[in-house]
Write a protein that holds these residues in place. Sequence first.
Motif, PDB file in Angstrom:
ATOM      1  N   SER A 103       0.745  -0.802  -0.172  1.00 54.15           N
ATOM      2  CA  SER A 103      -0.264   0.323  -0.105  1.00 54.15           C
ATOM      3  C   SER A 103       1.225   1.203  -0.015  1.00 54.15           C
ATOM      4  O   SER A 103       1.988   1.405   0.894  1.00 54.15           O
ATOM      5  CB  SER A 103      -1.054   0.518   1.285  1.00 54.15           C
ATOM      6  OG  SER A 103      -1.612   1.292   1.508  1.00 54.15           O
ATOM      7  N   VAL A 104       0.595   2.192  -0.455  1.00 56.49           N
ATOM      8  CA  VAL A 104       1.603   3.411  -0.770  1.00 56.49           C
ATOM      9  C   VAL A 104       1.102   4.613  -1.593  1.00 56.49           C
ATOM     10  O   VAL A 104      -0.360   4.342  -1.861  1.00 56.49           O
ATOM     11  CB  VAL A 104       3.108   3.227  -2.527  1.00 56.49           C
ATOM     12  CG1 VAL A 104       3.530   1.876  -2.050  1.00 56.49           C
ATOM     13  CG2 VAL A 104       2.162   2.643  -3.846  1.00 56.49           C
ATOM     14  N   VAL A 105       0.669   5.554  -1.155  1.00 57.20           N
ATOM     15  CA  VAL A 105       0.063   6.589  -1.497  1.00 57.20           C
ATOM     16  C   VAL A 105       1.107   7.222  -2.008  1.00 57.20           C
ATOM     17  O   VAL A 105       2.070   8.121  -2.583  1.00 57.20           O
ATOM     18  CB  VAL A 105      -0.223   7.597  -0.442  1.00 57.20           C
ATOM     19  CG1 VAL A 105      -0.755   9.199  -0.562  1.00 57.20           C
ATOM     20  CG2 VAL A 105      -0.777   7.214   0.808  1.00 57.20           C
ATOM     21  N   LEU A 106       0.575   7.539  -3.254  1.00 56.03           N
ATOM     22  CA  LEU A 106       1.468   8.597  -4.824  1.00 56.03           C
ATOM     23  C   LEU A 106       0.971   9.802  -5.030  1.00 56.03           C
ATOM     24  O   LEU A 106      -0.224  10.076  -4.745  1.00 56.03           O
ATOM     25  CB  LEU A 106       0.686   7.648  -5.965  1.00 56.03           C
ATOM     26  CG  LEU A 106       0.878   6.008  -6.624  1.00 56.03           C
ATOM     27  CD1 LEU A 106      -0.009   5.235  -7.419  1.00 56.03           C
ATOM     28  CD2 LEU A 106       2.138   5.590  -6.476  1.00 56.03           C
ATOM     29  N   ARG A 107       1.954  10.497  -5.225  1.00 61.72           N
ATOM     30  CA  ARG A 107       1.056  12.345  -5.381  1.00 61.72           C
ATOM     31  C   ARG A 107       1.282  12.245  -6.422  1.00 61.72           C
ATOM     32  O   ARG A 107       2.217  13.054  -7.413  1.00 61.72           O
ATOM     33  CB  ARG A 107       2.720  12.645  -4.706  1.00 61.72           C
ATOM     34  CG  ARG A 107       2.925  12.239  -3.310  1.00 61.72           C
ATOM     35  CD  ARG A 107       2.210  13.111  -2.182  1.00 61.72           C
ATOM     36  NE  ARG A 107       3.183  12.346  -1.037  1.00 61.72           N
ATOM     37  CZ  ARG A 107       2.345  12.539   0.469  1.00 61.72           C
ATOM     38  NH1 ARG A 107       0.949  13.145  -0.292  1.00 61.72           N
ATOM     39  NH2 ARG A 107       3.109  12.098   1.269  1.00 61.72           N
ATOM     40  N   THR A 108      -0.322  11.982  -7.265  1.00 61.60           N
ATOM     41  CA  THR A 108      -0.624  12.358  -8.626  1.00 61.60           C
ATOM     42  C   THR A 108      -1.671  12.616  -8.025  1.00 61.60           C
ATOM     43  O   THR A 108      -2.422  11.693  -7.193  1.00 61.60           O
ATOM     44  CB  THR A 108       0.028  11.141  -9.580  1.00 61.60           C
ATOM     45  OG1 THR A 108      -0.476  11.501 -10.950  1.00 61.60           O
ATOM     46  CG2 THR A 108      -0.781   9.849  -9.361  1.00 61.60           C
ATOM     47  N   SER A 109      -3.154  12.634  -9.120  1.00 60.48           N
ATOM     48  CA  SER A 109      -3.968  12.603  -9.856  1.00 60.48           C
ATOM     49  C   SER A 109      -4.743  11.519  -9.528  1.00 60.48           C
ATOM     50  O   SER A 109      -4.268  10.362 -10.754  1.00 60.48           O
ATOM     51  CB  SER A 109      -4.802  13.516 -10.625  1.00 60.48           C
ATOM     52  OG  SER A 109      -4.196  12.831 -12.100  1.00 60.48           O
ATOM     53  N   LEU A 110      -5.860  11.128  -9.243  1.00 55.13           N
ATOM     54  CA  LEU A 110      -6.867   9.902 -10.007  1.00 55.13           C
ATOM     55  C   LEU A 110      -6.947   9.751 -11.400  1.00 55.13           C
ATOM     56  O   LEU A 110      -6.471   8.202 -11.753  1.00 55.13           O
ATOM     57  CB  LEU A 110      -8.021   9.474  -9.727  1.00 55.13           C
ATOM     58  CG  LEU A 110      -8.462   8.259  -9.360  1.00 55.13           C
ATOM     59  CD1 LEU A 110      -8.054   7.382  -8.727  1.00 55.13           C
ATOM     60  CD2 LEU A 110      -9.748   8.594  -8.963  1.00 55.13           C
ATOM     61  N   ALA A 111      -7.241  10.959 -11.616  1.00 51.60           N
ATOM     62  CA  ALA A 111      -7.129  10.634 -13.367  1.00 51.60           C
ATOM     63  C   ALA A 111      -5.608   9.663 -14.254  1.00 51.60           C
ATOM     64  O   ALA A 111      -6.012   8.885 -14.665  1.00 51.60           O
ATOM     65  CB  ALA A 111      -7.599  12.207 -14.239  1.00 51.60           C
TER      66      ALA A 111
END
Length: 317
Positions: free
Chosen positions: A242-250
């Motif tokens: 599980s990681v949080v990506l610094r980007t938009s969902l799109a």
Amino acid sequence: MTRPTTRVLALLEILQTGAAFTVGELARRLGVDERTVRRYVGHLADLGVPVESRRGRYGGYRLAPGYRLPPLMLTDDEAVALALGLVAGERTGLTAGEGVAAEGAAAKLRRVLPAALARRVDSLLATVELTAPRRTAPPTGLAAVADLAESARARHPVTIGYTSWQGRVSERRLDPYGLVFHAGRWYVTGFDHDRAAVRTFRVDRITAVAAGTGTFEIPEGFEPTATVLAGLAAVPWKYEVSVVLRTSLAEARHRIPPSVGTLTELPDGVRLVTRAEHLDGAAQMLAGLGWPFRIEHPTELAAEVCALADRLRANAT
């Protein structure tokens, strides 16, 4: 070939589509009058081609259902497209499990092509290069695929014999909602009565298909492809990542296919939950995405990311 004979063959090619045509429609397509169309139909009947007629205002002609036509009439472009389709199917794994059928179809096509066209096809197949990697798929019986497809279209339940990846053999009652071809394998997805839930099965692991009784309804909005890809992403592996990506969902959806994992929008980015057998592969995937990220778990992934960074720095010097 005389002009009337050419038009008789053109009539036969039109009727090969399996649809019913009025006499007027056929006359317009062939550029003749309706009386001539009836004469051409008589010629086909003399040749043993079973053309059925319907009387009345909307009457017309069609080929008898199930009739196998001896000639296969293809234009030059159609023949080339068919030859390329066989090659592409073998390369992607679509026909890998049915190599004998694919090779037989290619051989038959090659034998009936005119010499000039055969040379063109041979030249094309000898020089064409495909960028898609060659896939080796496990054998999948086309009969099982056809049986499942027929049941899915008619919405009839089936009973299947199935062998799981652990080798367990079971008999399952299934409402087949749809078939999906993905990454060189066929999958069928639908409601599994024995598990009381939607399940996905690899067709190459299905040992038997038996038609059941009754009918079923497919849930509104059900998408077989999305269901199969989500199911593949949920296959258990050694690690859950599980990681949080610094980007938009799109952007995340554009770069990360559903088969990789699930994406959830957060106030500070997008959470990616995926699974991995080896954490070095997960580290390489994150590096390839190019976005800043925060690791939630497992903690061992941070060490793999640092080790990858060290290797990249060493290789760059």
